[in-house]
Write an enzyme that holds these catalytic residues in place. Structure first.
Site: not given
Ligand code: GLN
Length: 475
Positions: A76, A151, A175
């Site tokens: 990532k 994400s 994410s």
């Molecule tokens: N969707 C969650 C957020 O927007 C989690 C994102 C993540 O785990 N990086 O914060």
């Protein structure tokens, strides 16, 4: 499809000469090319991957090679790899190159894995659909009208579309697990502190965890064996015990499972509910002890998370000022203008929203009402889990309330978007591990995921159950 089942099978085939690593890497590169539409990669590390394949092939011939020899891995684009771009899918890091390599990535390289590229994600890992990337959304390989989840959408899609063997992601509120569920692959968010965060771009430092995606449970385990452990460069990393993964069906069946009723209520898609209930019934038939449990504070998780995570982000993101990294605005008359314009032009809409939210909840007069209160809620949620884990070893829940949604469906409604993390966020608040297990498809042919949670450092129990389900139930 790939020519091997998992990493040990690949290694055997590489050693016997049945599979050539250079060809295998070429094949992934051509798959990546053919699947450009998915937008899973921010950039491909083509020549280096080819060179590494030649080198690792030699090592395999010599008989001296690392544990992950020949495993092709995508990372990532929030993790640093020295002398390679690090964009975090943000315009503000335009033309920024990493000065060092993240510990987790270095450990993979040291064990002879091959890094094939950096995957697309929501900007600075903020999002649940990958639509917040400055480089455009990642499409779901099962149906390109749907989101990949986020994400770490690029990592999940890359594994699902056979663009690599394994991908690495980060999970602050879901994410890894949520995109894994949307794309139909395994994805583990380990115990907080089990994998060093050194070289991971900070979003919300007390939540951020690094973990793997794969198509099978053995590869998840193998990667965890390598990337976990104490690192002097991350003071929140643990001197963990090493994994001793001894799988036996007998052991699996001795694991006590709890079903938290709050995770099966309003808002859960009936199809997902049915799928998971079927698995629970099968586990009971096979002799597992399954009981209903309650985590009454779960309903406060999203509120607490979006206060604490944005608060931490607002502080972490002060470093992007146009002076230190990447993008700098050329507009404006003085230094303050330069800071302001660089941030205004460099950050996307969601990142700005979060910085504002986080600054607000930390500001004098609101700190007690929001930030401090949310910290207390976090503690209580953790205590809820501690109590439950004196009664059961594992919890089974859905990973997400719905399967993947259509591109654009939730982009104008942040609250709806935040709610897609409702089942994943509690684990980050408590610092416990959680994994997505793919358990089939909906009537619309989109993957469905089941989440398994355990107490801290009990990943082995999650692996045991996942492997049992992979072997005995999913077939
Ligand atoms: N969707 C969650 C957020 O927007 C989690 C994102 C993540 O785990 N990086 O914060």
């Amino acid at each position: 499809m790939k020519d091997y089942k998992d990493h040990s099978d690949k290694l055997n085939k590489l050693k016997s000469g049945q599979l050539k690593l250079t060809q295998n890497v070429e094949k992934f590169l051509s798959q990546i090319n053919k699947n450009k539409l998915l937008n899973a990669f921010n950039f491909v590390i083509e020549q280096e991957a080819k060179n590494r394949a030649v080198l690792v092939e030699k090592k395999l011939k010599s008989g001296k090679y690392g544990k992950l020899a020949g495993m092709v891995i995508a990372v990532k684009d929030v993790l640093s790899i020295k002398d390679h771009p690090l964009t975090c899918s943000s315009k503000i890091l335009n033309n920024f190159n990493s000065l060092y390599t993240a510990t987790a990535v270095q450990k993979l390289i040291d064990e002879d894995a091959i890094i094939i590229g950096k995957t697309n994600c929501d900007e600075f890992a903020m999002g649940s659909s990958n639509e917040n990337s400055a480089f455009g959304p990642v499409l779901n390989p099962h149906n390109t009208q749907y989101v990949s989840g986020g994400s770490s959408g690029g990592s999940a899609a890359a594994v699902a579309a056979n663009l690599c063997d394994v991908a690495i992601g980060s999970d602050t509120g879901g994410s890894i697990r949520q995109p894994a569920a949307f794309c139909g692959v395994y994805g583990l968010k380990p115990t907080y502190g089990l994998v060093s965060r050194y070289g991971l771009t900070a979003y919300a430092s007390s939540f951020d965890s690094i973990g793997p995606f794969a198509q099978n449970i053995d590869d998840i385990f193998r990667v965890m064996e390598v990337i976990s452990g104490w690192d002097e460069k991350d003071s929140t990393s643990f001197k963990s015990k090493t994994f001793d993964f001894a799988f036996s069906e007998q052991n699996a069946i001795s694991v006590k499972i709890g079903i938290p009723k709050e995770y099966f209520g309003e808002g859960l898609d009936p199809e997902i509910n049915e799928k998971i209930q079927n698995i629970i019934s099968t586990l009971k038939e096979k002799g597992f002890q399954v009981s209903e449990v309650s985590l009454p504070l779960s309903e406060y998780s999203i509120a607490a998370y979006y206060i604490l995570a944005t608060a931490e982000a607002s502080s972490n993101f002060a470093r992007y000022d146009g002076a230190r990294y990447g993008f700098r605005s050329t507009e404006g008359k003085d230094l303050t203008d330069m800071y302001m314009n660089s941030r205004t032009e460099g950050f996307g809409k969601e990142v700005k929203r979060r910085i504002m939210l986080g600054t607000y909840v930390l500001s004098a007069g609101y700190y007690d009402a929001y930030y401090k209160q949310a910290q207390k809620v976090r503690r209580l949620i953790k205590q809820d889990f501690d109590k439950i884990f004196t009664q059961v070893d594992l919890l089974i829940t859905p990973t997400t309330p719905t399967a993947a949604f259509k591109l654009g469906e939730k982009s104008n409604d942040p609250l709806q978007m935040y709610l897609s993390d409702i089942y994943t966020v509690p684990a980050n608040l408590a610092g416990i591990p959680g994994m997505n297990i793919p358990v089939g498809k909906s009537s619309t042919e989109l993957p469905i995921g089941m989440q398994v949670l355990s107490q801290k450092f009990e990943e082995n129990k999650i692996f045991m159950l996942a492997k049992y389900i992979q072997n005995e139930i999913s077939g």
